[in-house]
Motif scaffolding. Structure first.
Motif, PDB file in Angstrom:
ATOM      1  N   VAL A   1      -3.625   4.152  -2.532  1.00  0.00           N
ATOM      2  CA  VAL A   1      -2.908   2.884  -2.681  1.00  0.00           C
ATOM      3  C   VAL A   1      -2.752   2.223  -1.310  1.00  0.00           C
ATOM      4  CG1 VAL A   1      -0.639   1.893  -3.223  1.00  0.00           C
ATOM      5  CG2 VAL A   1      -1.757   3.417  -4.857  1.00  0.00           C
ATOM      6  N   GLY A   2      -2.383   2.998  -0.309  1.00  0.00           N
ATOM      7  CA  GLY A   2      -2.246   2.464   1.050  1.00  0.00           C
ATOM      8  C   GLY A   2      -3.550   1.908   1.597  1.00  0.00           C
ATOM      9  N   LEU A  33      -6.811  -2.805   3.007  1.00  0.00           N
ATOM     10  CA  LEU A  33      -8.099  -3.496   2.936  1.00  0.00           C
ATOM     11  C   LEU A  33      -8.027  -4.807   2.178  1.00  0.00           C
ATOM     12  CD1 LEU A  33     -10.499  -0.491   2.272  1.00  0.00           C
ATOM     13  CD2 LEU A  33     -10.216  -1.784   4.393  1.00  0.00           C
ATOM     14  N   ARG A  34      -7.244  -4.839   1.134  1.00  0.00           N
ATOM     15  CA  ARG A  34      -7.188  -6.035   0.289  1.00  0.00           C
ATOM     16  C   ARG A  34      -6.013  -6.946   0.629  1.00  0.00           C
ATOM     17  NH1 ARG A  34     -11.456  -5.923  -2.828  1.00  0.00           N
ATOM     18  NH2 ARG A  34     -11.922  -4.187  -4.234  1.00  0.00           N
ATOM     19  N   GLY A  35      -5.023  -6.420   1.331  1.00  0.00           N
ATOM     20  CA  GLY A  35      -3.839  -7.210   1.616  1.00  0.00           C
ATOM     21  C   GLY A  35      -3.045  -7.509   0.349  1.00  0.00           C
ATOM     22  N   CYS A  36      -3.073  -6.558  -0.570  1.00  0.00           N
ATOM     23  CA  CYS A  36      -2.406  -6.750  -1.858  1.00  0.00           C
ATOM     24  C   CYS A  36      -1.098  -5.961  -1.895  1.00  0.00           C
ATOM     25  CB  CYS A  36      -3.329  -6.316  -2.999  1.00  0.00           C
ATOM     26  SG  CYS A  36      -3.827  -4.573  -2.946  1.00  0.00           S
ATOM     27  N   SER A  37      -0.381  -6.112  -2.993  1.00  0.00           N
ATOM     28  CA  SER A  37       0.873  -5.378  -3.163  1.00  0.00           C
ATOM     29  C   SER A  37       0.582  -3.947  -3.614  1.00  0.00           C
ATOM     30  CB  SER A  37       1.745  -6.059  -4.221  1.00  0.00           C
ATOM     31  OG  SER A  37       1.176  -5.901  -5.512  1.00  0.00           O
ATOM     32  N   ARG A  38       1.590  -3.104  -3.537  1.00  0.00           N
ATOM     33  CA  ARG A  38       1.469  -1.724  -4.009  1.00  0.00           C
ATOM     34  C   ARG A  38       1.106  -1.701  -5.490  1.00  0.00           C
ATOM     35  NH1 ARG A  38       2.398   3.301  -2.685  1.00  0.00           N
ATOM     36  NH2 ARG A  38       3.288   4.769  -4.169  1.00  0.00           N
ATOM     37  N   PHE A  91      -2.300  -0.113  -7.120  1.00  0.00           N
ATOM     38  CA  PHE A  91      -2.251   0.922  -8.146  1.00  0.00           C
ATOM     39  C   PHE A  91      -2.995   0.453  -9.394  1.00  0.00           C
ATOM     40  CE2 PHE A  91      -0.384   3.232 -11.713  1.00  0.00           C
ATOM     41  CZ  PHE A  91      -0.543   4.533 -11.267  1.00  0.00           C
ATOM     42  N   ASP A  92      -2.811  -0.805  -9.773  1.00  0.00           N
ATOM     43  CA  ASP A  92      -3.517  -1.346 -10.938  1.00  0.00           C
ATOM     44  C   ASP A  92      -5.024  -1.281 -10.750  1.00  0.00           C
ATOM     45  OD1 ASP A  92      -1.085  -1.866 -12.163  1.00  0.00           O
ATOM     46  OD2 ASP A  92      -1.141  -4.032 -11.766  1.00  0.00           O
TER      47      ASP A  92
END
Length: 89
Positions: free
Chosen positions: A18-19, A24-29, A33-34
């Motif tokens: 997840v980290g 890499l994507r600059g997305c949320s946790r 996970f999704d």
């Protein structure tokens, strides 16, 4: 950094994966996970295995056992590495 087991090592691999995706994507946790769950549904392999594959791919320790992770994230990981490392491999 082998995370092929279950239980605590799987949770650790999932957290690390997840980290990696967050970085890499600059997305949320939640989004990271999704994304892992989407790959689980696409491949039919377990969450711990998918996460372990991504960790192995990101750390340069992947093998043929991590083909699904390479298919899902190979280009993402390759694009994140400095050009000197990509050309040397």
């Amino acid at each position: 950094m082998g995370f092929s087991g279950t239980g605590e090592t799987s949770r650790q691999a999932i957290d690390i994966a997840v980290g990696i995706l967050i970085g890499l994507r600059g997305c949320s946790r939640s989004e990271a996970f999704d994304e892992l769950v989407r790959v689980v549904h696409q491949t039919g392999i377990g969450l711990g295995s998918v996460a372990s594959g991504l960790v192995a791919l990101a750390t340069g320790t992947s093998s043929v056992d991590h083909a699904e992770a390479f298919t899902a994230w190979g280009e993402l990981i390759r694009g994140a590495r400095p050009a000197s490392l990509v050309s040397a491999s």
